[in-house]
Enzyme design. Sequence first.
Site, PDB file in Angstrom:
ATOM      1  N   ASP A 150     -33.934 -73.954  43.743  1.00  0.00           N
ATOM      2  CA  ASP A 150     -34.932 -75.009  43.574  1.00  0.00           C
ATOM      3  C   ASP A 150     -34.346 -76.278  44.200  1.00  0.00           C
ATOM      4  O   ASP A 150     -33.433 -76.886  43.639  1.00  0.00           O
ATOM      5  CB  ASP A 150     -35.219 -75.209  42.081  1.00  0.00           C
ATOM      6  CG  ASP A 150     -36.171 -76.377  41.834  1.00  0.00           C
ATOM      7  OD1 ASP A 150     -36.473 -77.119  42.792  1.00  0.00           O
ATOM      8  OD2 ASP A 150     -36.587 -76.555  40.682  1.00  0.00           O
ATOM      9  N   GLN A 191     -35.119 -81.577  44.308  1.00  0.00           N
ATOM     10  CA  GLN A 191     -34.406 -82.863  44.222  1.00  0.00           C
ATOM     11  C   GLN A 191     -33.253 -82.960  45.214  1.00  0.00           C
ATOM     12  O   GLN A 191     -32.501 -83.936  45.181  1.00  0.00           O
ATOM     13  CB  GLN A 191     -33.868 -83.095  42.799  1.00  0.00           C
ATOM     14  CG  GLN A 191     -34.925 -83.155  41.718  1.00  0.00           C
ATOM     15  CD  GLN A 191     -35.831 -84.390  41.801  1.00  0.00           C
ATOM     16  OE1 GLN A 191     -35.568 -85.333  42.546  1.00  0.00           O
ATOM     17  NE2 GLN A 191     -36.911 -84.378  41.049  1.00  0.00           N
ATOM     18  N   CYS A 243     -39.958 -82.471  31.975  1.00  0.00           N
ATOM     19  CA  CYS A 243     -40.241 -81.040  32.230  1.00  0.00           C
ATOM     20  C   CYS A 243     -38.952 -80.228  32.221  1.00  0.00           C
ATOM     21  O   CYS A 243     -38.757 -79.334  33.066  1.00  0.00           O
ATOM     22  CB  CYS A 243     -40.988 -80.833  33.540  1.00  0.00           C
ATOM     23  SG  CYS A 243     -42.545 -81.697  33.596  1.00  0.00           S
ATOM     24  N   HIS A 284     -35.795 -77.221  35.796  1.00  0.00           N
ATOM     25  CA  HIS A 284     -37.131 -77.794  35.563  1.00  0.00           C
ATOM     26  C   HIS A 284     -38.037 -76.654  35.071  1.00  0.00           C
ATOM     27  O   HIS A 284     -37.813 -75.490  35.432  1.00  0.00           O
ATOM     28  CB  HIS A 284     -37.635 -78.348  36.894  1.00  0.00           C
ATOM     29  CG  HIS A 284     -38.927 -79.091  36.842  1.00  0.00           C
ATOM     30  ND1 HIS A 284     -40.151 -78.460  36.848  1.00  0.00           N
ATOM     31  CD2 HIS A 284     -39.199 -80.420  36.799  1.00  0.00           C
ATOM     32  CE1 HIS A 284     -41.106 -79.381  36.826  1.00  0.00           C
ATOM     33  NE2 HIS A 284     -40.559 -80.574  36.784  1.00  0.00           N
ATOM     34  N   LYS A 329     -42.075 -85.521  47.216  1.00  0.00           N
ATOM     35  CA  LYS A 329     -40.829 -86.143  46.770  1.00  0.00           C
ATOM     36  C   LYS A 329     -39.971 -86.587  47.952  1.00  0.00           C
ATOM     37  O   LYS A 329     -38.892 -87.133  47.773  1.00  0.00           O
ATOM     38  CB  LYS A 329     -40.026 -85.158  45.911  1.00  0.00           C
ATOM     39  CG  LYS A 329     -40.689 -84.832  44.566  1.00  0.00           C
ATOM     40  CD  LYS A 329     -39.735 -84.053  43.702  1.00  0.00           C
ATOM     41  CE  LYS A 329     -40.403 -83.280  42.593  1.00  0.00           C
ATOM     42  NZ  LYS A 329     -40.912 -84.099  41.494  1.00  0.00           N
TER      43      LYS A 329
HETATM   44  N1  7TS Z   1     -37.998 -78.635  40.387  1.00  0.00           N
HETATM   45  C1  7TS Z   1     -37.407 -79.807  40.169  1.00  0.00           C
HETATM   46  C2  7TS Z   1     -35.907 -79.861  40.127  1.00  0.00           C
HETATM   47  C3  7TS Z   1     -38.180 -80.941  39.999  1.00  0.00           C
HETATM   48  O1  7TS Z   1     -37.574 -82.110  39.789  1.00  0.00           O
HETATM   49  C4  7TS Z   1     -39.597 -80.858  40.037  1.00  0.00           C
HETATM   50  C5  7TS Z   1     -40.471 -82.033  39.770  1.00  0.00           C
HETATM   51  C6  7TS Z   1     -40.168 -79.617  40.316  1.00  0.00           C
HETATM   52  C7  7TS Z   1     -39.350 -78.528  40.467  1.00  0.00           C
HETATM   53  C8  7TS Z   1     -41.631 -79.431  40.432  1.00  0.00           C
HETATM   54  O2  7TS Z   1     -42.100 -80.065  41.573  1.00  0.00           O
HETATM   55  P1  7TS Z   1     -43.671 -80.136  41.855  1.00  0.00           P
HETATM   56  O3  7TS Z   1     -43.766 -80.947  43.096  1.00  0.00           O
HETATM   57  O4  7TS Z   1     -44.145 -78.740  42.026  1.00  0.00           O
HETATM   58  O5  7TS Z   1     -44.283 -80.806  40.665  1.00  0.00           O
HETATM   59  N2  7TS Z   1     -39.868 -83.036  39.003  1.00  0.00           N
HETATM   60  C9  7TS Z   1     -40.504 -84.070  38.416  1.00  0.00           C
HETATM   61  C10 7TS Z   1     -39.807 -85.038  37.681  1.00  0.00           C
HETATM   62  O6  7TS Z   1     -38.596 -85.025  37.525  1.00  0.00           O
HETATM   63  N3  7TS Z   1     -40.689 -85.940  37.205  1.00  0.00           N
HETATM   64  O7  7TS Z   1     -41.918 -85.577  37.605  1.00  0.00           O
HETATM   65  C11 7TS Z   1     -41.812 -84.429  38.358  1.00  0.00           C
END
Ligand code: 7TS
Length: 415
Positions: free
Chosen positions: A207, A210, A373, A130, A233
């Site tokens: 990371d 997910q 992203c 990401h 999430k």
């Molecule tokens: N890493 C992964 C693997 C992610 O899927 C996401 C967000 C992030 C980092 C960043 O997370 P945040 O909470 O700091 O924004 N992924 C997604 C997505 O797949 N669609 O919207 C956000």
Amino acid sequence: MTSKQKLLMNVERVREDFPILTRTVRGKPLVYLDSAATAQKPKVVIDSVSDFFSRYNANVHRAIYELGEEATREYEGAREKVAQFIHARSPNEVVFTKSTTESINAIAYGWGLKGKMKPGDEVVSTVMEHHSNHVPWFFVQDYKGVKLKWAGMTDDGALRMEDYDELITKWTKVVTVTHCSNVLGTINPVEEITKRAHEVGAICVVDAAQSVPHMSVDVQKIDCDFLAFSGHKMLGPTGIGVLYGKEDRLQEMEPLMGGGEMIREVHLGTAKWNDVPFKFEGGTPNMAGAIGLGVAVDYLNGIGMDQVRQHETDLTEYALETLGDVKGFHPFGLRDVSRRGGVISFSLGDVHPHDIASILDVEGIAIRSGHHCAQPLMERLNVPATARASFYVYNTPEEVDRLAAGLRKVLEVFA
Ligand code: 7TS
């Protein structure tokens, strides 16, 4: 499995806990298939946030009065719950941040840029990250002269493990990898990758945005040095995230934020840092968010993470089968559901993903379309964008059927 067969988990019972799932969208019952972007919230989590502000709102760690003591007890209690959830050795290894994004930036800045890295050192990442696990390392590259390298991917969506033979060298200081791809769902062998990193004295940064929400994650078993995830999430509130770090790693890392509560003492022009984890929590933290995350952890534990994972594996299997019957449906990623999470990116003939998402929206179905992203991954797949459906504890096979029917409508519109 068919949609009529009973899932192991009592999903209808789970659904009753999520107020938003009773609403309609465009006159149709909502089918929410975008939990990889953000998950919906059970009433217990929503209530816990309201309860904090209604009953014991006070700043933590500083008030010598009952409200403050209650707030501190609940906030620190949430840290303990999170620590147990990921099998950390101690709550001191859990830092509250705003998100995965902030956690990874804190590592890249505090361990990389300001901490342990020198010009010529190397970071080994992957093509399936990401943006929030790409861009912070670009800062370290640009400001510190550190070299970045990326492991590739097979055409079916697995990490090319053999790439590490060449990529990991005596100059490697950081190996970083997503535990589960937000586009392909691929679950990467983070234990093995951590082992490879440690063989050359590098650290491993995972990371887990997910993975932690969807499967049992044990940081001691993985043996990673740092791991990042987001509360929103995993059924928790927005604006709260976690940076896990081994205590030694957190000791050698510099704080990203200076301010109140992160210091032991301050004189004009100098300061000494507080102990970990507090040295990374400058300023008033997101107290309600942390407490709500603790309640989300309780909720997930109530279902059981093995059940959560099984439910999503069953749904993914069912979806790959059912959607596979829709003409022109092409899923990206591994076919073996034991190696992937509940995320299905797909194309549908030559219909643009945004058109797929717009037509499904009219049917009350929420999916994501775009580059997710993960533009370097889109380049690797040689597509500008994909459509993506993602599942969580509240999704049902009937919703997969509605998605299949929705995709047939899309085809009719574009016939
Ligand atoms: N890493 C992964 C693997 C992610 O899927 C996401 C967000 C992030 C980092 C960043 O997370 P945040 O909470 O700091 O924004 N992924 C997604 C997505 O797949 N669609 O919207 C956000």
